[in-house]
Design a protein around this motif. Structure first.
Motif, PDB file in Angstrom:
ATOM      1  N   GLY A 175       0.821  -1.203   0.000  1.00 42.68           N
ATOM      2  CA  GLY A 175       0.000   0.000   0.000  1.00 42.68           C
ATOM      3  C   GLY A 175       0.857   1.256   0.000  1.00 42.68           C
ATOM      4  O   GLY A 175       0.563   2.226  -0.717  1.00 42.68           O
ATOM      5  N   HIS A 176       1.930   1.258   0.808  1.00 41.35           N
ATOM      6  CA  HIS A 176       2.858   2.394   0.794  1.00 41.35           C
ATOM      7  C   HIS A 176       3.542   2.513  -0.570  1.00 41.35           C
ATOM      8  O   HIS A 176       3.815   3.617  -1.057  1.00 41.35           O
ATOM      9  N   ALA A 177       3.840   1.362  -1.157  1.00 43.12           N
ATOM     10  CA  ALA A 177       4.598   1.350  -2.409  1.00 43.12           C
ATOM     11  C   ALA A 177       3.819   1.940  -3.574  1.00 43.12           C
ATOM     12  O   ALA A 177       4.423   2.325  -4.577  1.00 43.12           O
ATOM     13  N   VAL A 178       2.492   2.033  -3.470  1.00 35.27           N
ATOM     14  CA  VAL A 178       1.695   2.634  -4.551  1.00 35.27           C
ATOM     15  C   VAL A 178       2.184   4.058  -4.829  1.00 35.27           C
ATOM     16  O   VAL A 178       2.421   4.444  -5.977  1.00 35.27           O
ATOM     17  N   GLN A 179       2.357   4.839  -3.767  1.00 34.18           N
ATOM     18  CA  GLN A 179       2.825   6.212  -3.941  1.00 34.18           C
ATOM     19  C   GLN A 179       4.309   6.255  -4.306  1.00 34.18           C
ATOM     20  O   GLN A 179       4.735   7.089  -5.113  1.00 34.18           O
ATOM     21  N   LEU A 180       5.089   5.359  -3.730  1.00 31.17           N
ATOM     22  CA  LEU A 180       6.515   5.320  -4.061  1.00 31.17           C
ATOM     23  C   LEU A 180       6.729   4.969  -5.534  1.00 31.17           C
ATOM     24  O   LEU A 180       7.624   5.517  -6.194  1.00 31.17           O
ATOM     25  N   ARG A 181       5.908   4.091  -6.057  1.00 32.88           N
ATOM     26  CA  ARG A 181       6.043   3.712  -7.468  1.00 32.88           C
ATOM     27  C   ARG A 181       5.689   4.879  -8.387  1.00 32.88           C
ATOM     28  O   ARG A 181       6.277   5.036  -9.459  1.00 32.88           O
ATOM     29  N   LYS A 182       4.745   5.694  -7.963  1.00 31.69           N
ATOM     30  CA  LYS A 182       4.431   6.894  -8.754  1.00 31.69           C
ATOM     31  C   LYS A 182       5.611   7.864  -8.721  1.00 31.69           C
ATOM     32  O   LYS A 182       5.955   8.493  -9.743  1.00 31.69           O
ATOM     33  N   LEU A 183       6.260   7.980  -7.565  1.00 32.30           N
ATOM     34  CA  LEU A 183       7.467   8.811  -7.483  1.00 32.30           C
ATOM     35  C   LEU A 183       8.534   8.295  -8.451  1.00 32.30           C
ATOM     36  O   LEU A 183       9.221   9.079  -9.116  1.00 32.30           O
ATOM     37  N   ARG A 184       8.687   6.974  -8.502  1.00 32.67           N
ATOM     38  CA  ARG A 184       9.705   6.396  -9.381  1.00 32.67           C
ATOM     39  C   ARG A 184       9.425   6.738 -10.840  1.00 32.67           C
ATOM     40  O   ARG A 184      10.365   6.983 -11.631  1.00 32.67           O
ATOM     41  N   GLN A 185       8.137   6.776 -11.206  1.00 36.93           N
ATOM     42  CA  GLN A 185       7.805   7.182 -12.576  1.00 36.93           C
ATOM     43  C   GLN A 185       8.296   8.596 -12.856  1.00 36.93           C
ATOM     44  O   GLN A 185       8.876   8.865 -13.914  1.00 36.93           O
ATOM     45  N   PHE A 186       8.053   9.504 -11.916  1.00 39.37           N
ATOM     46  CA  PHE A 186       8.532  10.873 -12.092  1.00 39.37           C
ATOM     47  C   PHE A 186      10.055  10.894 -12.202  1.00 39.37           C
ATOM     48  O   PHE A 186      10.621  11.636 -13.012  1.00 39.37           O
ATOM     49  N   GLN A 187      10.736  10.101 -11.371  1.00 37.31           N
ATOM     50  CA  GLN A 187      12.197  10.025 -11.460  1.00 37.31           C
ATOM     51  C   GLN A 187      12.644   9.558 -12.841  1.00 37.31           C
ATOM     52  O   GLN A 187      13.589  10.103 -13.416  1.00 37.31           O
ATOM     53  N   ASP A 188      11.975   8.537 -13.360  1.00 40.01           N
ATOM     54  CA  ASP A 188      12.356   7.993 -14.658  1.00 40.01           C
ATOM     55  C   ASP A 188      12.169   9.005 -15.781  1.00 40.01           C
ATOM     56  O   ASP A 188      12.829   8.898 -16.828  1.00 40.01           O
ATOM     57  N   TYR A 189      11.290   9.978 -15.565  1.00 37.87           N
ATOM     58  CA  TYR A 189      11.115  11.058 -16.543  1.00 37.87           C
ATOM     59  C   TYR A 189      12.043  12.243 -16.266  1.00 37.87           C
ATOM     60  O   TYR A 189      11.944  13.269 -16.927  1.00 37.87           O
ATOM     61  N   ALA A 241      12.301   1.894   1.330  1.00 36.36           N
ATOM     62  CA  ALA A 241      11.868   2.749   0.216  1.00 36.36           C
ATOM     63  C   ALA A 241      12.836   2.676  -0.957  1.00 36.36           C
ATOM     64  O   ALA A 241      12.426   2.794  -2.120  1.00 36.36           O
ATOM     65  N   TRP A 242      14.135   2.481  -0.652  1.00 36.36           N
ATOM     66  CA  TRP A 242      15.117   2.424  -1.751  1.00 36.36           C
ATOM     67  C   TRP A 242      14.927   1.203  -2.629  1.00 36.36           C
ATOM     68  O   TRP A 242      15.533   1.092  -3.692  1.00 36.36           O
ATOM     69  N   LYS A 243      14.086   0.264  -2.225  1.00 39.48           N
ATOM     70  CA  LYS A 243      13.764  -0.864  -3.095  1.00 39.48           C
ATOM     71  C   LYS A 243      12.859  -0.426  -4.241  1.00 39.48           C
ATOM     72  O   LYS A 243      12.695  -1.164  -5.221  1.00 39.48           O
ATOM     73  N   VAL A 244      12.253   0.758  -4.099  1.00 42.89           N
ATOM     74  CA  VAL A 244      11.308   1.235  -5.110  1.00 42.89           C
ATOM     75  C   VAL A 244      11.843   2.474  -5.816  1.00 42.89           C
ATOM     76  O   VAL A 244      11.825   2.556  -7.047  1.00 42.89           O
ATOM     77  N   ILE A 245      12.309   3.459  -5.076  1.00 41.61           N
ATOM     78  CA  ILE A 245      12.796   4.694  -5.674  1.00 41.61           C
ATOM     79  C   ILE A 245      14.318   4.729  -5.666  1.00 41.61           C
ATOM     80  O   ILE A 245      14.966   4.017  -4.898  1.00 41.61           O
ATOM     81  N   ASP A 246      14.884   5.561  -6.532  1.00 44.28           N
ATOM     82  CA  ASP A 246      16.334   5.653  -6.699  1.00 44.28           C
ATOM     83  C   ASP A 246      16.902   6.595  -5.640  1.00 44.28           C
ATOM     84  O   ASP A 246      16.646   7.803  -5.666  1.00 44.28           O
ATOM     85  N   GLU A 247      17.674   6.033  -4.716  1.00 48.54           N
ATOM     86  CA  GLU A 247      18.229   6.828  -3.621  1.00 48.54           C
ATOM     87  C   GLU A 247      19.106   7.960  -4.138  1.00 48.54           C
ATOM     88  O   GLU A 247      19.070   9.082  -3.608  1.00 48.54           O
ATOM     89  N   SER A 248      19.883   7.693  -5.191  1.00 51.65           N
ATOM     90  CA  SER A 248      20.815   8.700  -5.701  1.00 51.65           C
ATOM     91  C   SER A 248      20.107   9.893  -6.338  1.00 51.65           C
ATOM     92  O   SER A 248      20.714  10.944  -6.536  1.00 51.65           O
ATOM     93  N   LYS A 249      18.833   9.723  -6.660  1.00 56.29           N
ATOM     94  CA  LYS A 249      18.071  10.802  -7.302  1.00 56.29           C
ATOM     95  C   LYS A 249      16.965  11.338  -6.400  1.00 56.29           C
ATOM     96  O   LYS A 249      16.005  11.933  -6.872  1.00 56.29           O
TER      97      LYS A 249
END
Length: 404
Positions: free
Chosen positions: A55-69, A113-121
Motif C-alpha cells: 500500500g505504501h509502495a503505490v505512492q513510491l512507485r508513482k514517485l519512481r515514474q517521475f524520477q524515470d522522466y 523505500a530504496w527498493k522502489v525509488i532511486d536513492e541517488s536521485k
C-alpha cells in the motif's frame, strides 16, 4: 502539445484518482521540458511504524515514474508532524510519538523505500529542520492564514464535531504543518493517498498565500488489503510487506480475492495496460500466480520469484509441506513450566497475527494446525518441540525451534 509530452502525461496520470489540476500539470510539464529544469515532486511521510507494505509502495512507485522522466523527488520525513499525529481518517485523536521513535522508524522506512525509488536521485529532508526554528509568533502567523470553517470542511473533523467527539487543538495544526512543508520545499507536485486530499489542497492555499505557484495535487487510491475489504494495514493483518520473505509475499498475494487482481496489477506492478489485459484473459488462477511472481521479482529478484512459485505449487498443488519456511525461535522463558505456550501467543510470536483477537479468530475458524493436526480450542496450551510446524491458513507456515 507534442505526441511525446501527451504520452508522458498519460502514463504519469495512469492509476491516479484525482489531479488538481490536469491543466496545471500539463503547463508545468511543458515548461520543464522547455527549460530543462526538473519539477519538484513532494511526498511527505510520517514514519509512525517501521514496516512498509505494498500500500505504501503505490505512492513510491508513482514517485519512481517521475524520477524515470527526469524529475526531482523530494521525500519529506515528518519527524515533527509525526510527533503531532495525522488525524486523517481518524475518529479519535491519534497517539503522539516521541522524536526518537520517529527517527528510528525513519531509517528503516528509507532502507525499504530504496527498493522502489532511486536513492541517488532523491532529496531527503526532515521537516523538523524548519519547524524547530520557528518562533511561536511564526506559528501564529501560519495559523492565521486558515479559518476554523475551512478546517472543519474536512470530513473526519466535521464528523467528530457533529458527533461531539473531542478534537484536540493540536490536530488542527497538522494539516497546516503539512501544507507549510510545500512552501518550504517549493513543491511543483505533491502526491498522497485519497485520505490526504484535504491536506494536499491546503498546501495549494498556503503556497498562494505566500505568493508561490501552487502545487498540483495528485492522489493515489488506497490499496485494499488481502482481506478484500479494508485498506492494507499492518494493524489489520491484511498486508503484504515489502520486506516479507519471498514465500510469504507470494502466498499472501495468492490469497487476495479475484476481484482485486486487476487493481493489484495496476497499482503494484510496472506492466503496461495491454500486457495486463493479456494476462487477465488467461483466467484468475493463472493471472494471480503471475501477479504473485511479478511482485516477488520486483522486491527479491527473478530467481526468488521462480523459487517462491515452485514452493507454493509444491504445497498447494502437490499437497506437500514446503521445504523452506520461515523459522521462529522461542526462548525457554516464553514457555511455562510444562514447556507449553498458549496457541494464541504462539501465532503472534510467529508473526501470523497482530493481536490476540485476530489469532483467536484464526483458531476458531479452523485454519490453525500443528504438525498437520488441527487446533480448534483457542485456549489450548501447545507442547513445544523443535522442528514442529505451525500452519495458519492455507499459505502460512512456520518451523518452531526452542533455544537451549
Amino acid at each position: 502539445m507534442s505526441d511525446a509530452t501527451a504520452a508522458e502525461l498519460a502514463e504519469i496520470s495512469r492509476g491516479t484518482v484525482t489531479i488538481d489540476t490536469t491543466a496545471e500539470l500539463e503547463k508545468k510539464w511543458r515548461r520543464s521540458r522547455k527549460t530543462g529544469k526538473p519539477l519538484r515532486i513532494k511526498l511527505g511521510v510520517d514514519p509512525t511504524s517501521a514496516d512498509l507494505h505494498l500500500g505504501h509502495a503505490v505512492q513510491l512507485r508513482k514517485l519512481r515514474q517521475f524520477q524515470d522522466y527526469g524529475h526531482q523527488i523530494v521525500l519529506i520525513i515528518g519527524d515533527y508532524t509525526a510527533c503531532v499525529g495525522d488525524p486523517s481518517g481518524r475518529n479519535k485523536t491519534r497517539p503522539q510519538l516521541t522524536h526518537d521513535e520517529v527517527r528510528a522508524n525513519a531509517q528503516t522506512y528509507l532502507d525499504q523505500a530504496w527498493k522502489v525509488i532511486d536513492e541517488s536521485k532523491t532529496e531527503v529532508v526532515y521537516n523538523g529542520d524548519w519547524f524547530r526554528e520557528l518562533a511561536f509568533l511564526d506559528v501564529v502567523r501560519i495559523a492565521s492564514t486558515m479559518t476554523v470553517a475551512r478546517i472543519l470542511e474536512r470530513e473526519d473533523f466535521s464528523n467528530r464535531y457533529k458527533g461531539e467527539q473531542p478534537i484536540s487543538l493540536h490536530e488542527f495544526l497538522y494539516p497546516l504543518m503539512q501544507a507549510h512543508d510545500s512552501v518550504e520545499v517549493k513543491a511543483d507536485v505533491e502526491i498522497g493517498g485519497t485520505d490526504q486530499t484535504f491536506n494536499l489542497l491546503l498546501g495549494r492555499d498556503r503556497m498562494r498565500h505566500d505568493e508561490l505557484e501552487p502545487q498540483v495535487c495528485m492522489t493515489m487510491p488506497l490499496l485494499v488489503g488481502t482481506d478484500g475489504e479494508l485498506k492494507m494495514s499492518k494493524s489489520y493483518g491484511n498486508y503484504v510487506g515489502i520486506d516479507d520473505a519471498p514465500a510469504d509475499m507470494f502466498g499472501k498475494t495468492m490469497s487476495i480475492p479475484d476481484a482485486l487482481i486487476r487493481d493489484y496489477y495496476d497499482l503494484c506492478t510496472s506492466l503496461a495496460g495491454s500486457e495486463i489485459d493479456e494476462i487477465m484473459a488467461r483466467g484468475p488462477r493463472d493471472a494471480k500466480a503471475t501477479l504473485a511472481k511479478t511482485i516477488v521479482e520486483l522486491y527479491h529478484g527473478a530467481a526468488a520469484g521462480a523459487e517462491a512459485e515452485e514452493a507454493f505449487n509444491r504445497v498447494f498443488r502437490d499437497r506437500e509441506d514446503p521445504e523452506d519456511m520461515p523459522e521462529v525461535t522461542l526462548a525457554p522463558a516464553q514457555l511455562d513450566e510444562a514447556g507449553t505456550i498458549w496457541i494464541v501467543q504462539l501465532i503472534i510470536e510467529a508473526g501470523l497475527a497482530a493481536k490476540n483477537n485476530e489469532a483467536r479468530r484464526k483458531v476458531e475458524g479452523g485454519g490453525v494446525k500443528i504438525d498437520g493436526e488441527k487446533v480448534e480450542d483457542a485456549k489450548a496450551q501447545i507442547a513445544v518441540k523443535n522442528d514442529m510446524i505451525l500452519r495458519v491458513g492455507k499459505k502460512n507456515f512456520r518451523r518452531i525451534r526452542v533455544t537451549e
